[in-house]
Scaffold this motif. Structure first.
Motif, PDB file in Angstrom:
ATOM      1  N   GLY A  98     -10.554  -2.194 -28.940  1.00 41.46           N
ATOM      2  CA  GLY A  98     -10.904  -1.535 -30.193  1.00 41.46           C
ATOM      3  C   GLY A  98     -11.998  -2.223 -30.992  1.00 41.46           C
ATOM      4  O   GLY A  98     -12.366  -1.729 -32.063  1.00 41.46           O
ATOM      5  N   PHE A  99     -12.541  -3.335 -30.473  1.00 40.95           N
ATOM      6  CA  PHE A  99     -13.575  -4.087 -31.188  1.00 40.95           C
ATOM      7  C   PHE A  99     -14.878  -4.064 -30.400  1.00 40.95           C
ATOM      8  O   PHE A  99     -14.886  -4.286 -29.185  1.00 40.95           O
ATOM      9  CB  PHE A  99     -13.134  -5.540 -31.406  1.00 40.95           C
ATOM     10  CG  PHE A  99     -11.856  -5.690 -32.185  1.00 40.95           C
ATOM     11  CD1 PHE A  99     -11.817  -5.433 -33.542  1.00 40.95           C
ATOM     12  CD2 PHE A  99     -10.676  -6.074 -31.550  1.00 40.95           C
ATOM     13  CE1 PHE A  99     -10.649  -5.574 -34.264  1.00 40.95           C
ATOM     14  CE2 PHE A  99      -9.498  -6.211 -32.264  1.00 40.95           C
ATOM     15  CZ  PHE A  99      -9.484  -5.957 -33.629  1.00 40.95           C
ATOM     16  N   TRP A 100     -15.999  -3.831 -31.107  1.00 45.05           N
ATOM     17  CA  TRP A 100     -17.301  -3.872 -30.461  1.00 45.05           C
ATOM     18  C   TRP A 100     -17.559  -5.281 -29.916  1.00 45.05           C
ATOM     19  O   TRP A 100     -17.370  -6.274 -30.626  1.00 45.05           O
ATOM     20  CB  TRP A 100     -18.412  -3.495 -31.437  1.00 45.05           C
ATOM     21  CG  TRP A 100     -18.487  -2.030 -31.718  1.00 45.05           C
ATOM     22  CD1 TRP A 100     -18.074  -1.369 -32.837  1.00 45.05           C
ATOM     23  CD2 TRP A 100     -19.020  -1.014 -30.847  1.00 45.05           C
ATOM     24  NE1 TRP A 100     -18.307  -0.013 -32.731  1.00 45.05           N
ATOM     25  CE2 TRP A 100     -18.891   0.230 -31.511  1.00 45.05           C
ATOM     26  CE3 TRP A 100     -19.601  -1.035 -29.583  1.00 45.05           C
ATOM     27  CZ2 TRP A 100     -19.310   1.435 -30.962  1.00 45.05           C
ATOM     28  CZ3 TRP A 100     -20.020   0.159 -29.012  1.00 45.05           C
ATOM     29  CH2 TRP A 100     -19.879   1.374 -29.701  1.00 45.05           C
ATOM     30  N   THR A 101     -17.997  -5.346 -28.662  1.00 49.63           N
ATOM     31  CA  THR A 101     -18.205  -6.634 -27.991  1.00 49.63           C
ATOM     32  C   THR A 101     -19.432  -6.562 -27.092  1.00 49.63           C
ATOM     33  O   THR A 101     -19.579  -5.613 -26.320  1.00 49.63           O
ATOM     34  CB  THR A 101     -16.975  -6.995 -27.129  1.00 49.63           C
ATOM     35  OG1 THR A 101     -15.786  -6.921 -27.932  1.00 49.63           O
ATOM     36  CG2 THR A 101     -17.109  -8.387 -26.537  1.00 49.63           C
ATOM     37  N   ALA A 102     -20.314  -7.558 -27.202  1.00 44.48           N
ATOM     38  CA  ALA A 102     -21.450  -7.678 -26.279  1.00 44.48           C
ATOM     39  C   ALA A 102     -21.028  -8.593 -25.137  1.00 44.48           C
ATOM     40  O   ALA A 102     -20.678  -9.754 -25.363  1.00 44.48           O
ATOM     41  CB  ALA A 102     -22.670  -8.228 -26.992  1.00 44.48           C
ATOM     42  N   PHE A 103     -21.075  -8.109 -23.917  1.00 48.13           N
ATOM     43  CA  PHE A 103     -20.600  -8.869 -22.772  1.00 48.13           C
ATOM     44  C   PHE A 103     -21.696  -9.695 -22.100  1.00 48.13           C
ATOM     45  O   PHE A 103     -21.419 -10.458 -21.183  1.00 48.13           O
ATOM     46  CB  PHE A 103     -19.938  -7.936 -21.749  1.00 48.13           C
ATOM     47  CG  PHE A 103     -18.525  -7.582 -22.100  1.00 48.13           C
ATOM     48  CD1 PHE A 103     -17.459  -8.217 -21.480  1.00 48.13           C
ATOM     49  CD2 PHE A 103     -18.254  -6.632 -23.067  1.00 48.13           C
ATOM     50  CE1 PHE A 103     -16.138  -7.893 -21.811  1.00 48.13           C
ATOM     51  CE2 PHE A 103     -16.945  -6.301 -23.407  1.00 48.13           C
ATOM     52  CZ  PHE A 103     -15.897  -6.936 -22.777  1.00 48.13           C
ATOM     53  N   LYS A 104     -22.930  -9.544 -22.583  1.00 46.12           N
ATOM     54  CA  LYS A 104     -24.019 -10.335 -22.018  1.00 46.12           C
ATOM     55  C   LYS A 104     -25.011 -10.708 -23.107  1.00 46.12           C
ATOM     56  O   LYS A 104     -25.486  -9.843 -23.845  1.00 46.12           O
ATOM     57  CB  LYS A 104     -24.733  -9.557 -20.900  1.00 46.12           C
ATOM     58  CG  LYS A 104     -25.724 -10.393 -20.102  1.00 46.12           C
ATOM     59  CD  LYS A 104     -26.231  -9.606 -18.891  1.00 46.12           C
ATOM     60  CE  LYS A 104     -27.118 -10.447 -17.986  1.00 46.12           C
ATOM     61  NZ  LYS A 104     -27.557  -9.684 -16.784  1.00 46.12           N
ATOM     62  N   TRP A 105     -25.288 -12.008 -23.240  1.00 47.74           N
ATOM     63  CA  TRP A 105     -26.237 -12.534 -24.218  1.00 47.74           C
ATOM     64  C   TRP A 105     -27.363 -13.221 -23.450  1.00 47.74           C
ATOM     65  O   TRP A 105     -27.103 -14.062 -22.585  1.00 47.74           O
ATOM     66  CB  TRP A 105     -25.567 -13.571 -25.123  1.00 47.74           C
ATOM     67  CG  TRP A 105     -24.411 -13.065 -25.933  1.00 47.74           C
ATOM     68  CD1 TRP A 105     -23.349 -12.308 -25.508  1.00 47.74           C
ATOM     69  CD2 TRP A 105     -24.179 -13.312 -27.324  1.00 47.74           C
ATOM     70  NE1 TRP A 105     -22.483 -12.069 -26.538  1.00 47.74           N
ATOM     71  CE2 TRP A 105     -22.961 -12.668 -27.667  1.00 47.74           C
ATOM     72  CE3 TRP A 105     -24.885 -14.006 -28.299  1.00 47.74           C
ATOM     73  CZ2 TRP A 105     -22.445 -12.706 -28.944  1.00 47.74           C
ATOM     74  CZ3 TRP A 105     -24.375 -14.054 -29.583  1.00 47.74           C
ATOM     75  CH2 TRP A 105     -23.162 -13.409 -29.906  1.00 47.74           C
TER      76      TRP A 105
END
Length: 232
Positions: free
Chosen positions: A185-192
């Protein structure tokens, strides 16, 4: 906009397994595995990180207590197994690079919105995501960056891209956040991807897993825990 981005919901605590790839100008790669825990205390955040692989960095730990109060310096410590001791990282070292990566200690922290002056420049679409483009200029005179340009997603309030300019006004680093999706349910960036243009060096952080609201114990975020070099 920046206040909403800063207050974007991300749970009360988080457990993350990350893969770090360091790429030099010749394309040579060094890879590292990291286990991280973080927990919010009101508007403050505490984070503990341990390097698990390879052998030459295994057991290296990093503990940070980040304060929302712009007048208060964050507290940071690092545990180096070879020295068998914990070293406190002074405020003057906040611009040092973390473990050979292209992220400074300050980059890794949650910078207070009040530390900068913010200006909405324009609106732009990146990766099919509409964004606000915002210029943030540090209030402190001796800041490492003269300004940072953020692309804040309108739907997620997540920073999708950031450009860092040095004190001479030249573009120094570019951060791109990829594979943005909702996890629990939380926005997450899986690659930085942080690219240092001057050093011709790149750091890639890939999230292998992330769990929110696991009930992380307060005892995790103590210097005595860091000294052990591992999590029981």
């Amino acid at each position: 906009i920046m206040m909403k981005a800063d207050n974007r919901p991300d749970g009360n605590d988080r457990k993350t397994v990350m893969h770090m790839i360091l790429i030099n100008k010749r394309g040579r790669k060094r890879e590292r595995s990291i286990l991280s825990y973080s927990k919010d205390y009101g508007k403050d955040t505490k984070t503990l990180m341990y390097f698990q692989k390879p052998a030459d960095v295994k057991g290296t730990g990093f503990l940070s207590w980040e304060y929302d109060d712009a007048s208060k310096d964050d507290d940071r410590w690092i545990h180096l197994p070879a020295l068998k001791k914990v070293r406190r990282i002074s405020g003057s070292s906040k611009n040092d690079y973390f473990m050979g990566s292209d992220f400074t200690y300050d980059d890794m922290g949650d910078r207070s919105v009040d530390e900068d002056e913010h200006t909405l420049l324009k609106e732009e679409t990146i990766d099919q995501r509409p964004c606000w483009v915002i210029r943030s200029v540090p209030k402190e005179k001796n800041a490492m960056y003269s300004r940072v340009i953020h692309w804040i997603g309108k739907e997620s309030y997540y920073s999708i891209k950031a450009e860092y300019y040095d004190r001479s006004g030249n573009l120094m680093k570019v951060l791109n956040l990829k594979d943005l999706r909702k996890q629990d349910g939380f926005w997450t960036a899986f690659k930085w991807i942080m690219e240092h243009l001057k050093r011709k060096h790149k750091t890639v952080l890939e999230l292998k897993s992330i769990e929110y609201d696991r009930g992380a114990k307060d005892s995790l975020f103590r210097v005595t825990t860091l000294e052990r070099g591992r999590i029981k």
